[in-house]
Design a protein around this motif. Structure first.
Motif, mmCIF file in Angstrom:
data_model
loop_
_atom_site.group_PDB
_atom_site.id
_atom_site.type_symbol
_atom_site.label_atom_id
_atom_site.label_comp_id
_atom_site.label_asym_id
_atom_site.label_seq_id
_atom_site.Cartn_x
_atom_site.Cartn_y
_atom_site.Cartn_z
ATOM 1 N N ALA A 320 -5.753 -9.253 5.982
ATOM 2 C CA ALA A 320 -5.111 -7.944 4.939
ATOM 3 C C ALA A 320 -5.773 -7.782 3.719
ATOM 4 O O ALA A 320 -6.047 -6.877 3.422
ATOM 5 C CB ALA A 320 -3.670 -9.164 4.266
ATOM 6 N N LEU A 321 -6.771 -8.718 3.248
ATOM 7 C CA LEU A 321 -7.626 -8.640 2.200
ATOM 8 C C LEU A 321 -8.424 -7.483 2.570
ATOM 9 O O LEU A 321 -9.191 -7.079 1.967
ATOM 10 C CB LEU A 321 -8.486 -10.033 1.810
ATOM 11 C CG LEU A 321 -9.284 -10.032 0.723
ATOM 12 C CD1 LEU A 321 -8.574 -9.834 -0.574
ATOM 13 C CD2 LEU A 321 -9.960 -11.243 0.530
ATOM 14 N N ALA A 322 -8.983 -7.562 3.959
ATOM 15 C CA ALA A 322 -10.008 -6.431 4.331
ATOM 16 C C ALA A 322 -9.383 -5.211 4.728
ATOM 17 O O ALA A 322 -10.016 -4.032 4.627
ATOM 18 C CB ALA A 322 -10.651 -7.177 5.642
ATOM 19 N N ASN A 323 -7.996 -5.252 4.953
ATOM 20 C CA ASN A 323 -7.429 -3.920 5.358
ATOM 21 C C ASN A 323 -6.551 -3.290 4.332
ATOM 22 O O ASN A 323 -6.124 -2.207 4.478
ATOM 23 C CB ASN A 323 -7.066 -4.013 6.668
ATOM 24 C CG ASN A 323 -8.036 -4.235 7.702
ATOM 25 O OD1 ASN A 323 -8.264 -3.225 8.433
ATOM 26 N ND2 ASN A 323 -8.064 -5.271 7.879
ATOM 27 N N ALA A 324 -5.890 -4.113 3.474
ATOM 28 C CA ALA A 324 -4.677 -3.499 2.613
ATOM 29 C C ALA A 324 -5.354 -2.731 1.462
ATOM 30 O O ALA A 324 -4.532 -2.392 0.606
ATOM 31 C CB ALA A 324 -3.860 -4.669 2.229
ATOM 32 N N GLY A 325 -6.628 -3.042 0.957
ATOM 33 C CA GLY A 325 -7.264 -2.250 -0.090
ATOM 34 C C GLY A 325 -7.199 -0.863 -0.176
ATOM 35 O O GLY A 325 -8.208 -0.395 -0.006
ATOM 36 N N VAL A 326 -6.025 -0.286 -0.186
ATOM 37 C CA VAL A 326 -6.047 1.077 -0.508
ATOM 38 C C VAL A 326 -6.287 1.608 -1.850
ATOM 39 O O VAL A 326 -5.367 1.167 -2.712
ATOM 40 C CB VAL A 326 -4.723 1.814 0.239
ATOM 41 C CG1 VAL A 326 -4.595 3.133 -0.165
ATOM 42 C CG2 VAL A 326 -4.332 1.302 1.400
ATOM 43 N N VAL A 327 -7.107 2.670 -1.945
ATOM 44 C CA VAL A 327 -7.076 3.189 -3.635
ATOM 45 C C VAL A 327 -6.053 3.970 -3.604
ATOM 46 O O VAL A 327 -5.866 5.107 -3.271
ATOM 47 C CB VAL A 327 -8.508 3.794 -3.684
ATOM 48 C CG1 VAL A 327 -8.570 4.450 -5.017
ATOM 49 C CG2 VAL A 327 -9.761 2.814 -3.258
ATOM 50 N N LEU A 328 -5.369 3.501 -4.543
ATOM 51 C CA LEU A 328 -3.952 4.295 -4.939
ATOM 52 C C LEU A 328 -4.256 5.453 -6.084
ATOM 53 O O LEU A 328 -3.553 5.170 -7.158
ATOM 54 C CB LEU A 328 -2.926 3.426 -5.257
ATOM 55 C CG LEU A 328 -2.536 2.288 -4.197
ATOM 56 C CD1 LEU A 328 -1.416 1.412 -4.896
ATOM 57 C CD2 LEU A 328 -2.039 3.067 -2.937
ATOM 58 N N SER A 329 -5.033 6.157 -5.757
ATOM 59 C CA SER A 329 -5.371 7.387 -7.142
ATOM 60 C C SER A 329 -4.454 8.277 -6.727
ATOM 61 O O SER A 329 -3.512 8.414 -5.927
ATOM 62 C CB SER A 329 -6.657 7.925 -6.617
ATOM 63 O OG SER A 329 -6.654 8.371 -5.298
ATOM 64 N N SER A 330 -4.371 9.142 -7.699
ATOM 65 C CA SER A 330 -3.312 10.336 -7.775
ATOM 66 C C SER A 330 -3.600 11.170 -6.604
ATOM 67 O O SER A 330 -2.658 11.635 -5.980
ATOM 68 C CB SER A 330 -3.756 11.162 -8.982
ATOM 69 O OG SER A 330 -4.886 11.554 -9.142
ATOM 70 N N ASP A 331 -4.863 11.376 -6.015
ATOM 71 C CA ASP A 331 -4.940 12.120 -4.977
ATOM 72 C C ASP A 331 -4.561 11.562 -3.768
ATOM 73 O O ASP A 331 -3.979 12.298 -2.808
ATOM 74 C CB ASP A 331 -6.502 12.446 -4.608
ATOM 75 C CG ASP A 331 -7.198 13.400 -5.820
ATOM 76 O OD1 ASP A 331 -6.378 14.196 -6.538
ATOM 77 O OD2 ASP A 331 -8.359 13.243 -6.105
ATOM 78 N N THR A 332 -4.882 10.173 -3.557
ATOM 79 C CA THR A 332 -4.170 9.676 -2.407
ATOM 80 C C THR A 332 -2.728 9.706 -2.354
ATOM 81 O O THR A 332 -2.257 9.596 -1.307
ATOM 82 C CB THR A 332 -4.729 8.039 -2.358
ATOM 83 O OG1 THR A 332 -6.131 8.166 -2.303
ATOM 84 C CG2 THR A 332 -4.121 7.311 -1.363
ATOM 85 N N LEU A 333 -2.036 9.316 -3.581
ATOM 86 C CA LEU A 333 -0.736 9.352 -3.552
ATOM 87 C C LEU A 333 0.018 10.573 -3.300
ATOM 88 O O LEU A 333 1.079 10.882 -2.771
ATOM 89 C CB LEU A 333 -0.226 8.522 -4.896
ATOM 90 C CG LEU A 333 -0.398 7.071 -5.093
ATOM 91 C CD1 LEU A 333 -0.127 6.915 -6.612
ATOM 92 C CD2 LEU A 333 0.283 6.297 -4.065
ATOM 93 N N ARG A 334 -0.805 11.633 -3.886
ATOM 94 C CA ARG A 334 -0.399 13.209 -3.890
ATOM 95 C C ARG A 334 -0.374 13.614 -2.254
ATOM 96 O O ARG A 334 0.426 14.162 -1.789
ATOM 97 C CB ARG A 334 -1.064 13.789 -4.684
ATOM 98 C CG ARG A 334 -0.566 15.412 -4.759
ATOM 99 C CD ARG A 334 -1.214 16.349 -5.288
ATOM 100 N NE ARG A 334 -1.430 15.712 -6.893
ATOM 101 C CZ ARG A 334 -2.485 15.228 -7.545
ATOM 102 N NH1 ARG A 334 -3.669 15.211 -6.674
ATOM 103 N NH2 ARG A 334 -2.547 15.063 -8.690
ATOM 104 N N ALA A 335 -1.498 13.042 -1.500
ATOM 105 C CA ALA A 335 -1.448 13.442 -0.146
ATOM 106 C C ALA A 335 -0.576 12.692 0.695
ATOM 107 O O ALA A 335 0.159 13.356 1.624
ATOM 108 C CB ALA A 335 -3.087 13.179 0.408
#
Length: 655
Positions: A320-335
């Protein structure tokens, strides 16, 4: 209420070797369920915080750090994330394979009729989510990620069920565990067949030879782990180079390893070796004693007990530590907000699991009346189905396999995280709504949970007799022995108008031989002598060691070889456990507990004294239809009756 499997597993191993071996996998899942879910949740939060912190760049750079292992000119080079996903997760899938093998050989999936509803529900919970995902993603690279929505995270499922699930949900937990195992089988098959890269024939042949060598080691009765470890490592490397995902090596190895209940002669041999070491301690006797104990328990059971804590508390959190680290930037959330991948995953996991599992269960239960286990309700199943939408571990694993495009993978990971949160919220709502429309009783149920079934139950007297006595008893309970004598007096009084039904409620924590005695009575039933063994066991309730019981079987003229083998490998442990779970779901106060009934109505729990005169008076009142039946009882068990296995103060007990 304490869970029965966890409660039994806490007893000393020396007292209940058979009970421990029968339940070790289930007990480990019970023990690890909530705590391992906490570890997994903490690792996920740490990954998200790390990836979105001012030091977020170090998250990506760290997990993409290359690490190579080379011998001469040949070697394997992967980044740290893929060493986790392809290497460490092989051990996770190895443990999953061990659990699947055990469930089919000795557990809930052995009896296909018992497991029919969970299996059908699991199939629907695999197919419908995938179909819903493909509705939103019918083609292109996104379509290959349909496997993301197929699986349920067992750790999160059990953890959230323990927190938000209903009380008195022992049967729901068993149902969901069985469903999760069937779900794992489907997920593993899908990974093997649909997420395999181009095959390379020569390494594939080497990996198959490695699997054959492991099977040969099993046939040669090699018990030490070093030999298996070397061959397994070679098999994993060969499978990696073959193009088949190397984690499947762990599953295939696990399915080869043997699983069986302990053989009595091997247990006795281990005991003899331990005694020899105690009398003459030496390295040679120590080694012989250790090997003897290992041989008494199957390789499957020993390895599951060894590795399951590591996978639950170390490997899966690292994953989970290696795979769940999504960058929740405005671009990522918008996409993600407009991504068919994200919403396909949410629709599949949240809607597909809920509708598929609940709908299949309802349809099967209506098509085959009586197939739904007593004590398990459709609102409970619906709540569990909603929680099954937490896919997480295998979902993130398949994201890595299906979507090499990093942007699409991030959209999928957002979908997995969102679906997990929504599934928990939906589960809480469904449980709350279910409680509102079908509120659980404030007091334990007083009517018999499982109806009397002549095909299943042991009945003394006319099967169609108008009056019924059902006893939940324990062969090591002295009060049960006395109560059995009372029922004979009752039957003598009413003649053929009363049928007596005996069901098992072994109190393992206080009566260490009760469960083995119950299984022995069922093994005697297989040879047509249940009641003879029943009476003999109660006559000797203070002498129920295995050797004693074998002696009683010989006196009754049973085929001893068949008798012992039936106890070891038969379905009697499951039959006894069914009665046990019925009793615990009904929150029976102790043993003996009686239910009394008249034809046309469900038997009700008898709370008063269980002497013959009182039971006769109760049955007479029931037959006459007088509402005052049982009024003379103050609702308290009489002095000396065992409460939760503990006799009331002032009375002698063998506990």
């Amino acid at each position: 209420m304490a869970d029965p499997i966890t409660l039994r597993s806490e007893r000393p191993r020396s007292q209940r070797l058979r009970s421990l071996v029968d339940r070790v996998a289930a007990a480990r899942r019970e023990d690890n369920g909530t705590l391992s879910a906490v570890f997994l949740l903490v690792a996920t939060v740490v990954a998200l915080v790390w990836a979105n912190s001012p030091w977020g760049a170090t998250y990506t750079s760290f997990w993409h750090t290359p690490l190579s292992i080379q011998i001469g000119s040949r070697g394997i080079e992967l980044d740290l994330q893929h060493w986790v996903n392809d290497g460490l997760m092989a051990l996770f899938f190895f443990v999953v394979g061990l659990e699947v093998k055990r469930e089919f050989a000795m557990g809930e999936l052995r009896d296909r009729s018992r497991a029919a509803i969970p299996i059908v529900a699991a199939i629907a919970g695999l197919a419908l989510p995938a179909a819903l995902y493909l509705v939103l993603n019918p083609s292109g690279e996104a379509a290959s990620a349909w496997g993301v929505v197929i699986s349920t995270d067992t750790a999160f499922l059990l953890g959230t069920l323990a927190i938000i699930g209903p009380e008195r949900a022992v049967r729901l937990r068993i149902f969901l565990l069985t469903l999760a195992v069937a779900d794992d089988v489907g997920a593993l098959a899908i990974i093997a067949f649909f997420y395999t890269e181009d095959l390379s024939v020569t390494p594939l042949i080497v990996s198959l030879v490695g699997l054959a060598l492991i099977a040969s080691l099993r046939q040669l009765k090699v018990w030490r782990g070093a030999g298996y470890g070397v061959v397994s490592l070679v098999t994993w490397v060969a499978m990696y180079f073959s193009g088949v995902h190397p984690t499947l090596a762990g599953v295939m190895i696990a399915l080869i390893l043997p699983v069986y209940p302990p053989r009595r002669r091997e247990v006795e041999r281990a005991s003899d070796l331990a005694r020899a070491f105690r009398q003459s301690p030496s390295p040679e006797y120590a080694r012989a004693a250790r090997l003897g104990m290992e041989q008494a328990v199957s390789v499957n059971e020993r390895l599951m007990r060894l590795y399951q804590p590591y996978t639950a508390f170390i490997i899966v959190p690292i994953f989970a530590l290696a795979n769940a680290g999504v960058v929740l930037s405005s671009d990522t959330l918008r996409a993600a907000a407009t991504s068919p991948i994200t919403w396909g995953i949410v629709l599949g996991l949240v809607g597909g699991k809920f509708i598929g599992i609940t709908g299949a269960t309802v349809a099967f239960a209506r098509a085959r009346r009586g197939s739904l286990t007593p004590g398990l309700t459709i609102p409970q199943v619906a709540g569990g189905a909603a929680l099954s939408g937490v896919g997480f571990t295998i979902s993130l694993f398949i994201v890595d396999l299906a979507l090499p495009n990093q942007a699409l993978a991030d959209e999928a990971r957002v979908g997995v995280l969102l679906a997990s949160v929504l599934a928990v919220v939906l589960g809480a709502i469904v449980f709350r709504v279910g409680n509102r429309f079908s509120p659980p009783p404030a007091e334990p149920p007083t009517t018999l949970l499982r109806r009397v079934d002549p095909k299943r139950d042991h009945i003394r007297g006319r099967v169609d007799a108008p009056l019924t006595i059902v006893e939940y008893g324990d062969f090591e309970c002295p009060f049960c022995s006395k109560a059995t004598g009372s029922t004979r007096e009752v039957q003598a009084h009413f003649g053929g108008e009363v049928r007596y039904v005996f069901r098992h409620f072994p109190l393992d924590d206080y009566h260490p031989h009760a469960r083995h005695a119950a299984q022995a009575s069922e093994a005697a039933a297989a040879q047509g002598k249940f009641w003879e063994m029943h009476d003999t066991l109660f006559l000797h309730s203070d002498a129920l060691e295995p050797d004693d019981i074998d002696g009683y079987a010989a006196e009754l003229g049973l085929d001893l070889e068949r008798f012992e083998e039936d106890i070891r490998t038969g379905d009697f442990a499951t039959r006894v456990l069914d009665d046990d779970l019925d009793a615990l779901t009904s929150e029976l106060p102790g043993t003996p507990t009686f239910y009394l009934g008249v034809a046309g109505s469900k038997p009700k729990r008898h709370n008063g004294p269980h002497d013959a005169a009182t039971i006769i008076r109760e049955l007479e009142a029931l037959r006459a239809g007088r509402p005052e039946a049982g009024r003379e009882s103050d609702g308290r068990p009489e002095a000396g009756r065992e409460l939760d296995g503990r006799p009331e103060a002032g009375r002698e007990s063998d506990a």
